[in-house]
Design a protein around this motif. Structure first.
Motif, short mmCIF file in Angstrom:
data_model
loop_
_atom_site.label_atom_id
_atom_site.label_comp_id
_atom_site.label_asym_id
_atom_site.label_seq_id
_atom_site.Cartn_x
_atom_site.Cartn_y
_atom_site.Cartn_z
N THR A 52 0.83 -1.21 0.00
CA THR A 52 0.00 0.00 0.00
C THR A 52 0.86 1.26 0.00
N HIS A 53 2.16 1.08 0.19
CA HIS A 53 3.10 2.21 0.11
C HIS A 53 4.51 1.66 -0.16
N THR A 54 5.38 2.53 -0.63
CA THR A 54 6.75 2.09 -0.92
C THR A 54 7.61 2.03 0.35
N SER A 55 7.01 2.36 1.51
CA SER A 55 7.78 2.26 2.75
C SER A 55 8.24 0.82 3.01
N SER A 56 7.55 -0.15 2.38
CA SER A 56 7.99 -1.54 2.51
C SER A 56 9.42 -1.73 1.98
N PHE B 164 -0.71 0.11 -4.28
CA PHE B 164 -2.11 -0.27 -4.50
C PHE B 164 -2.93 -0.02 -3.24
N ARG B 165 -4.08 0.63 -3.42
CA ARG B 165 -4.97 0.82 -2.26
C ARG B 165 -6.40 0.60 -2.69
N ASN B 166 -7.13 -0.04 -1.83
CA ASN B 166 -8.51 -0.38 -2.15
C ASN B 166 -9.40 0.86 -2.00
N HIS C 272 1.68 5.75 -7.93
CA HIS C 272 3.14 5.60 -7.80
C HIS C 272 3.67 6.50 -6.70
N GLN C 273 4.67 5.99 -6.00
CA GLN C 273 5.31 6.80 -4.96
C GLN C 273 6.82 6.77 -5.15
N VAL C 274 7.47 7.77 -4.56
CA VAL C 274 8.93 7.70 -4.40
C VAL C 274 9.21 7.83 -2.91
N GLU C 275 9.88 6.84 -2.38
CA GLU C 275 10.22 6.81 -0.96
C GLU C 275 11.67 7.30 -0.83
N GLY C 276 11.97 7.98 0.26
CA GLY C 276 13.36 8.37 0.49
C GLY C 276 13.78 7.92 1.88
N PHE D 104 1.02 12.38 11.57
CA PHE D 104 1.31 11.11 12.23
C PHE D 104 1.47 9.97 11.24
N PHE D 105 2.55 9.21 11.38
CA PHE D 105 2.73 7.92 10.70
C PHE D 105 3.28 6.96 11.75
N PRO D 106 2.86 5.68 11.73
CA PRO D 106 3.34 4.76 12.77
C PRO D 106 4.87 4.59 12.74
N PHE D 107 5.48 4.82 11.59
CA PHE D 107 6.91 4.49 11.44
C PHE D 107 7.84 5.69 11.54
N THR D 108 7.30 6.89 11.77
CA THR D 108 8.17 8.06 11.96
C THR D 108 7.74 8.82 13.21
N MET E 71 3.87 15.60 0.29
CA MET E 71 4.43 14.34 0.83
C MET E 71 4.35 14.23 2.34
N GLY E 72 4.54 12.97 2.79
CA GLY E 72 4.66 12.71 4.21
C GLY E 72 6.12 12.45 4.53
N CYS E 73 6.53 12.75 5.78
CA CYS E 73 7.93 12.55 6.11
C CYS E 73 8.11 12.51 7.63
N GLY E 74 9.31 12.25 8.07
CA GLY E 74 9.57 12.27 9.50
C GLY E 74 10.88 11.59 9.83
N TYR F 17 16.04 9.88 8.60
CA TYR F 17 14.73 10.41 8.20
C TYR F 17 14.20 9.63 7.01
N ALA F 18 12.89 9.73 6.80
CA ALA F 18 12.26 9.09 5.66
C ALA F 18 11.20 10.02 5.11
N PHE F 19 10.91 9.88 3.83
CA PHE F 19 9.82 10.66 3.25
C PHE F 19 9.20 9.84 2.13
N GLY F 20 7.97 10.18 1.79
CA GLY F 20 7.30 9.47 0.70
C GLY F 20 6.36 10.41 -0.02
N MET F 21 6.48 10.41 -1.36
CA MET F 21 5.61 11.33 -2.12
C MET F 21 4.89 10.58 -3.23
N1 PHE Z 1 4.22 5.82 3.44
C1 PHE Z 1 3.54 7.07 3.68
C2 PHE Z 1 2.29 7.11 2.81
O1 PHE Z 1 2.13 6.31 1.94
C3 PHE Z 1 4.42 8.24 3.34
C4 PHE Z 1 5.62 8.36 4.22
C5 PHE Z 1 6.81 7.80 3.86
C6 PHE Z 1 5.55 9.08 5.41
C7 PHE Z 1 7.94 7.90 4.67
C8 PHE Z 1 6.65 9.22 6.23
C9 PHE Z 1 7.84 8.63 5.85
O2 PHE Z 1 1.44 7.96 3.01
#
Ligand code: PHE
Length: 339
Positions: A166-170, A192-194, A206-210, A246-250, A279-282, A302-306
């Motif tokens: 559901t996100h590239t954070s995987s 993919f999201r339902n 599509h996302q780009v994770e950092g 808020f994100f559970p992983f940041t 984007m989300g980040c943290g 740090y991580a981010f996703g757009m």
């Molecule tokens: N994975 C989050 C999303 O899909 C975005 C995100 C990535 C947020 C990395 C924080 C850090 O919304």
């Protein structure tokens, strides 16, 4: 006699024939019975013995040159005539080939990757079919988190452990599991999201994770990196704003907005706020580092996703996300680069 030979050599040096008539004139003038070559051979008979050797050699050379010139143009003209006889007009300009182009999502993805590559990030990829561990558990999602629900996630089989990410954070998790810090990577991919498909959201996107993990990484590093990205992507004058989220992983987490091109005056695109969320980040939660075998006491990151579609829609002023999936050539043609 040598003068005559040299004169003929000079004459035929620039000779060109494009028609049968021109070629026949050439043959009559030099190579026919009454042509100049035979004339010279007649004259040769009366040459003094002393000169025979030298002049004979030159004369033979001339003969070779004349026949070779004749043969060359004859072949060209014959070939041309054969083409015309077959109905092919060899003087016609070629057919224009229609040139393909990259899909706008690829264009934007490549641009994002290039910007981060310039500051030392490398690119990694991961699988689209994932397991719960990499999409949720390792990323600190509690067991009852709604994202794990069928409402949000596509499962591939009846087995709830196999799902479409559901996100590239995987991919973050996969990278951290097998790479020792420092890590500086971006991870583009399809997710993919339902969700109900509408003008603003799609079930595939599509996302780009950092991800950046090293010693003493701070929130200021994250902010500088994202500011650099925003200005490269949207222009020098772009402002950024980080809002707590808020994100559970940041922890802490933020959402980043960029200033709208309306300059804060307010337009439909930014819904009159002057800002656009991209984007989300943290800071990577220490639990996540531990889950992936990285020492959270030593390292931070740090991580981010757009969303790529989101950025493409802003960049190309597209009103409907579905256009990126329909492959209507009338839409795609607009992205053929000018030649
Ligand atoms: N994975 C989050 C999303 O899909 C975005 C995100 C990535 C947020 C990395 C924080 C850090 O919304």
């Amino acid at each position: 006699m040598l003068d005559k030979i040299n004169r003929i050599r000079a004459e035929i040096g620039n000779f060109k024939a494009t028609t049968q008539v021109e070629l026949e004139e050439f043959r009559l003038k030099y190579l026919s019975k009454k042509g100049q070559l035979n004339g010279l051979f007649d004259e040769f008979k009366t040459t003094a013995n002393m000169q025979k050797r030298e002049i004979g050699q030159k004369l033979n050379e001339l003969k070779g040159l004349l026949t070779e010139t004749f043969d060359r143009f004859k072949e060209e003209i014959d070939q041309h005539a054969a083409g015309a006889a077959s109905g092919n007009d060899l003087t016609r300009p070629g057919d224009a080939l229609s040139v393909g182009s990259r899909h706008p999502i690829s264009v934007v993805r490549n641009e994002i990757c290039d910007i981060f590559r310039r500051i030392g990030f490398t690119v990694a990829e991961g699988p689209e079919i994932e397991d719960d561990q990499h999409v949720f558990s390792a990323l600190n999602f509690p067991p009852e988190h709604p994202a794990r629900d069928m409402q949000d996630t596509f499962f591939v089989t009846r087995n709830p452990d196999i799902l479409l990410r559901t996100h590239t954070s995987s991919v973050q998790v996969r990278v951290m599991e097998k790479t020792a810090p420092p890590i500086r990577m971006i991870m583009p991919g399809r997710v993919f999201r339902n969700e109900v498909v509408s003008a603003r959201s799609h079930c595939i996107f599509h996302q780009v994770e950092g991800l950046y993990i090293a010693e003493n990484v701070s929130f200021a590093d994250l902010k500088q990196t994202l500011m650099f990205f925003a200005r490269e992507m949207f222009g020098e004058q772009t402002q950024i704003r980080l809002r707590p989220s808020f994100f559970p992983f940041t922890e802490p987490s933020a959402e980043m907005d960029v200033s709208c091109t309306c300059g804060g005056k307010g337009c439909n695109l930014c819904k009159h706020t002057g800002w656009l969320e991209i984007m989300g980040c943290g800071m990577v939660d220490p639990n996540v580092l531990d889950n992936c075998g990285i020492d959270a006491k030593k390292y931070s990151g740090y991580a981010f996703g757009m969303g790529i579609e989101r950025i493409a829609m802003l960049k190309f002023s597209t009103k409907d996300i579905r256009m990126y999936f329909e492959n209507d050539v009338r839409f795609l043609r607009q992205f053929i680069p000018a030649m």
